[in-house]
Enzyme design. Structure first.
Site, PDB file in Angstrom:
ATOM      1  N   SER A 113       0.685  -1.266   0.306  1.00 59.18           N
ATOM      2  CA  SER A 113       0.049   0.434   0.293  1.00 59.18           C
ATOM      3  C   SER A 113       0.662   1.489   0.158  1.00 59.18           C
ATOM      4  O   SER A 113       0.763   2.572  -0.404  1.00 59.18           O
ATOM      5  CB  SER A 113      -1.028   0.044   1.489  1.00 59.18           C
ATOM      6  OG  SER A 113       0.203   0.395   2.313  1.00 59.18           O
ATOM      7  N   ARG A 117      -0.585   3.985  -2.580  1.00 61.44           N
ATOM      8  CA  ARG A 117      -0.786   5.602  -2.190  1.00 61.44           C
ATOM      9  C   ARG A 117       0.025   6.260  -3.153  1.00 61.44           C
ATOM     10  O   ARG A 117      -0.421   7.702  -2.995  1.00 61.44           O
ATOM     11  CB  ARG A 117      -0.276   6.144  -1.151  1.00 61.44           C
ATOM     12  CG  ARG A 117      -1.004   4.499  -0.063  1.00 61.44           C
ATOM     13  CD  ARG A 117      -0.975   4.840   1.389  1.00 61.44           C
ATOM     14  NE  ARG A 117      -1.734   3.872   2.521  1.00 61.44           N
ATOM     15  CZ  ARG A 117      -2.110   3.460   3.476  1.00 61.44           C
ATOM     16  NH1 ARG A 117      -2.412   4.925   4.023  1.00 61.44           N
ATOM     17  NH2 ARG A 117      -1.964   2.243   4.109  1.00 61.44           N
ATOM     18  N   GLU A 140       5.038  -5.516 -13.825  1.00 59.64           N
ATOM     19  CA  GLU A 140       4.003  -4.800 -15.129  1.00 59.64           C
ATOM     20  C   GLU A 140       3.915  -3.414 -14.525  1.00 59.64           C
ATOM     21  O   GLU A 140       2.931  -3.179 -13.631  1.00 59.64           O
ATOM     22  CB  GLU A 140       2.914  -5.035 -15.846  1.00 59.64           C
ATOM     23  CG  GLU A 140       2.989  -6.604 -16.051  1.00 59.64           C
ATOM     24  CD  GLU A 140       1.811  -7.393 -15.978  1.00 59.64           C
ATOM     25  OE1 GLU A 140       0.655  -6.877 -15.949  1.00 59.64           O
ATOM     26  OE2 GLU A 140       2.116  -8.495 -16.449  1.00 59.64           O
ATOM     27  N   GLN A 183      12.430 -17.540 -16.653  1.00 56.09           N
ATOM     28  CA  GLN A 183      12.842 -16.059 -16.518  1.00 56.09           C
ATOM     29  C   GLN A 183      13.512 -15.762 -15.796  1.00 56.09           C
ATOM     30  O   GLN A 183      13.680 -16.059 -14.874  1.00 56.09           O
ATOM     31  CB  GLN A 183      12.110 -15.433 -17.645  1.00 56.09           C
ATOM     32  CG  GLN A 183      10.743 -14.997 -16.106  1.00 56.09           C
ATOM     33  CD  GLN A 183       9.458 -14.041 -16.697  1.00 56.09           C
ATOM     34  OE1 GLN A 183       9.568 -13.788 -17.754  1.00 56.09           O
ATOM     35  NE2 GLN A 183       9.355 -13.753 -16.152  1.00 56.09           N
TER      36      GLN A 183
END
Lengths: 217, 449
Positions: A113, A117, A140, A183
């Site tokens: 968080s 934020r 991502e 990977q």
């Protein structure tokens, strides 16, 4: 299916050793009641402007990979130098940790968080980690906020929750189509390897043949 | 295989030397192929034509190695005289392909190679972080780029003075950007620049000893060996294996480095007393024999350094540099097993007390739980540890696999593709190990301070 608590996570990591998360830098900071924080690695793949109108997935694979390379740029960043993610930017990164799950355990990646934020989203689709997965997890990264965010390798930007279930018969590396197995760096999308494109190419070829047969007739 | 390397039977030793050289040539072929497959070349207009040209060249190299395979690995080939020349031809051609990579106009990112020497600095070694430049040349540079550049200008009559605080500039062949084990070749010219910058040879040299340039080389070998142990010698020896077969001189001062590295050499495995340094030393000695018999390679005469001179250098460097942070035999074997298991070797697993399980079960409140956690953190591996275990893995597994694939009935295509998968996985795991260990070290050092 149940979620592992901190002692169960520790048992699987250090006693049973069938779950691999390495390096473990500071468990006291990283371990939560039902989660384990993961850190940002040193590798990033950014997208850059290019003259491409769009990526055509049905073209020849060499040309396709060249198109993808034209709009991506890879970076390796030092621990003391940030990668700055500007508002609206998107980049791929990966965990510092190498992770391996046994066949009876899956994991879910979520953001923390503190970063949420600021507007940092760490994944849109890469949240679920299959049983049997091995490698680094891809982030991502998107900045949905209004200020640039400096990202240093080693920062705890994600957290993993682990879920037990029945052992899978097709853990990740045994699945028929696995594009990102093993990977150790952020890999760009390999969407063009999806079998659906083979079906579309096949149909396009069949249409051409039907059209040329009709002309001859 | 390791015992064979130090065997006294010339035919056995020659066969091991040639199979090691063949394995090295295959690895270089694999690395150049990866570079040519990079899709970034196709984003430039000249990329397609040049890539086609270089791929033609690479196919020629591959055909040559395929033709050489039965010479090196076929039954009854142990005394083949044509193996060195056949491998040498492939390597000479590969060097030409590598030189022409510059035509692609691609900027090769350093990637993890940039972290490599920074990790040494972060471990407290007194070396300057150099500038690293990829190069399409494949000639050995025993000296740092600035020094050799100034020497070349001086040979033309133009004297350019160096500034006292110059950053050392080191080069790395582009194909070696993929392989962390090859990066250790840079540590020799780095050591040379450190020895020069600190005037170590001038401080130590006795009036009656070998000339000052030669003494500097002895100090450089000693300094280089202290950075990461025998891995620097192994990297330069593996390169020399191929260089000599292709008519190039090979890495200079390889014999000095072999002597300096012996004190840090450790057995390749619990079952084999040979060290990596001894393994490559034996192979290079065999090459020297082959050179005299078949006139294929050039080998420099060793420098006449006395034991007392080595002792002086070693005592001085001990005060300047700590011993390399090498793993214990048990640690090395445990890390080796991790690599075999497809895992990186960035950290030593924690040493848990025998009753850790019971303590964990009893930790039903926060105080007891955090008390248990003190045993659970990993320790980041040193660069010397990662490279040492990496070289053992290469000699035991990579060379072993290459021998197995090339000796068996597998088709060339299947054999080289299988070897490629193994070698590239090894390189990826070692890169990941260096990156993760470096970052972990930063945080662990702060936490422990």
């Amino acid at each position: 299916m149940s979620i592992l608590n901190e002692r169960e996570i520790l048992r699987r990591l250090l006693i049973d050793r069938d779950v691999v998360v390495t390096p473990i830098v500071d468990l006291a900071t990283q371990l939560g009641p039902t989660s384990l924080d993961v850190r940002l690695g040193t590798r990033f793949q950014a997208q850059k402007r290019s003259a491409l109108p769009y990526i055509e997935p049905l073209q020849d694979e060499t040309a396709l990979r060249a198109d993808i390379a034209a709009y991506t740029q890879d970076y390796v960043v030092l621990p003391t130098d940030p990668y700055v993610l500007h508002p609206g930017d998107f980049a791929l990164a990966c965990t510092l940790e190498f992770i391996r799950l046994p066949a009876d355990l899956s994991a879910r990646l979520e953001g923390r968080s503190s970063w949420g934020r600021l507007g940092l989203q760490i994944h849109s689709t890469a949240g679920f980690i299959d049983p049997g997965f091995a490698g680094v997890i891809t982030f991502e990264l998107s900045n949905l906020g209004k200020v640039p965010i400096p990202l240093y390798p080693g920062l705890r930007i994600g957290q993993l929750c682990f879920y037990t279930g029945q052992p899978s018969a097709i853990p990740y590396r045994s699945k028929k189509l696995t594009k990102y197995a093993g990977q150790i760096a952020p890999m760009g999308s390999a969407f063009y390897l999806d079998p659906e494109y083979k079906a579309i190419r096949h149909e396009q070829q069949a249409e051409k043949e039907r059209t040329s047969d009709a002309i001859l007739d | 295989m390791f015992e064979e390397a130090t065997a006294t039977h010339p035919a056995d030793a020659a066969a091991v030397a040639m199979s090691a050289a063949f394995c090295e040539a295959c690895e270089r072929l694999i690395f150049v192929r990866v570079l040519l497959e990079d899709p970034r070349h196709q984003t430039r207009r000249q990329g397609s034509a040049v890539t086609r040209l270089l791929r033609e060249g690479l196919r020629g190299v591959e055909r040559q190695l395929e033709a050489t395979r039965p010479i090196v690995f076929g039954p009854g080939q142990r005394s083949s005289e044509s193996a060195p020349a056949a491998i040498g031809l492939a390597v000479t051609a590969l060097r030409q392909v590598h030189i022409q990579l510059g035509l692609l106009g691609t900027r090769w990112p350093l990637g993890t190679a940039d972290l490599f020497i920074r990790k040494l600095v972060a471990e407290g070694l007194p070396v300057t972080v150099p500038t690293i430049c990829p190069t399409n040349q494949y000639d050995d540079t025993a000296t740092e780029v600035g020094e050799s550049f100034r020497n070349r200008l001086a040979a033309t009559g133009l004297v350019v003075k160096s500034e006292a605080q110059d950053t050392p500039i080191l080069t790395i062949p582009t194909m070696d950007l993929i392989d962390p084990l090859s990066w250790a070749t840079m540590l020799y010219p780095l050591a040379a620049s450190m020895v020069e910058a600190r005037g170590i040879a001038a401080q130590l040299r006795r009036p009656s000893s070998i000339d000052s340039a030669a003494y500097r080389r002895v100090c450089t070998a000693g300094f280089a060996a202290r950075l990461v142990g025998e891995s620097t010698f192994a990297a330069r020896a593996a390169r020399t294996l191929l260089d000599r077969l292709s008519g190039a001189e090979g890495c200079t001062d390889i014999s000095l480095l072999a002597v300096a590295s012996q004190q840090f050499a450790k057995p390749i495995s619990p079952k084999c007393g040979t060290t990596v340094a001894e393994y490559f030393d034996a192979i290079l000695a065999t090459q020297a024999v082959l050179a005299r018999v078949w006139g294929v390679t050039r080998v420099d005469a060793p420098l006449p350094v006395t034991a007392a001179e080595w002792e002086d250098v070693d005592q001085f460097l001990k005060a300047e540099l700590r011993d390399p942070l090498l793993p214990t035999p048990d640690e090395a074997e445990a890390l080796f097993e991790l690599l075999c298991d497809g895992r990186p070797i960035n950290a030593m697993p924690p040493k848990l007390p025998d009753d850790f399980g019971e303590r964990l079960d009893a930790s039903v409140d926060a105080e007891r739980f955090y008390d248990v956690l003190q045993y659970a953190n990993e320790r980041p591996c040193s660069l010397a540890t990662i490279l040492t275990v990496g070289w053992r893995y290469k000699v035991r597994r990579s060379y072993g696999l290459c021998n197995e694939l090339m000796s068996g009935g597998t088709s060339w295509r299947a054999a080289i593709d299988a070897l490629s998968g193994h070698v590239l996985e090894r390189c990826s795991l070692l890169q990941q190990s260096i990156e993760a260990a470096y970052v972990q070290q930063v945080f662990s050092r702060w936490r422990d301070s």
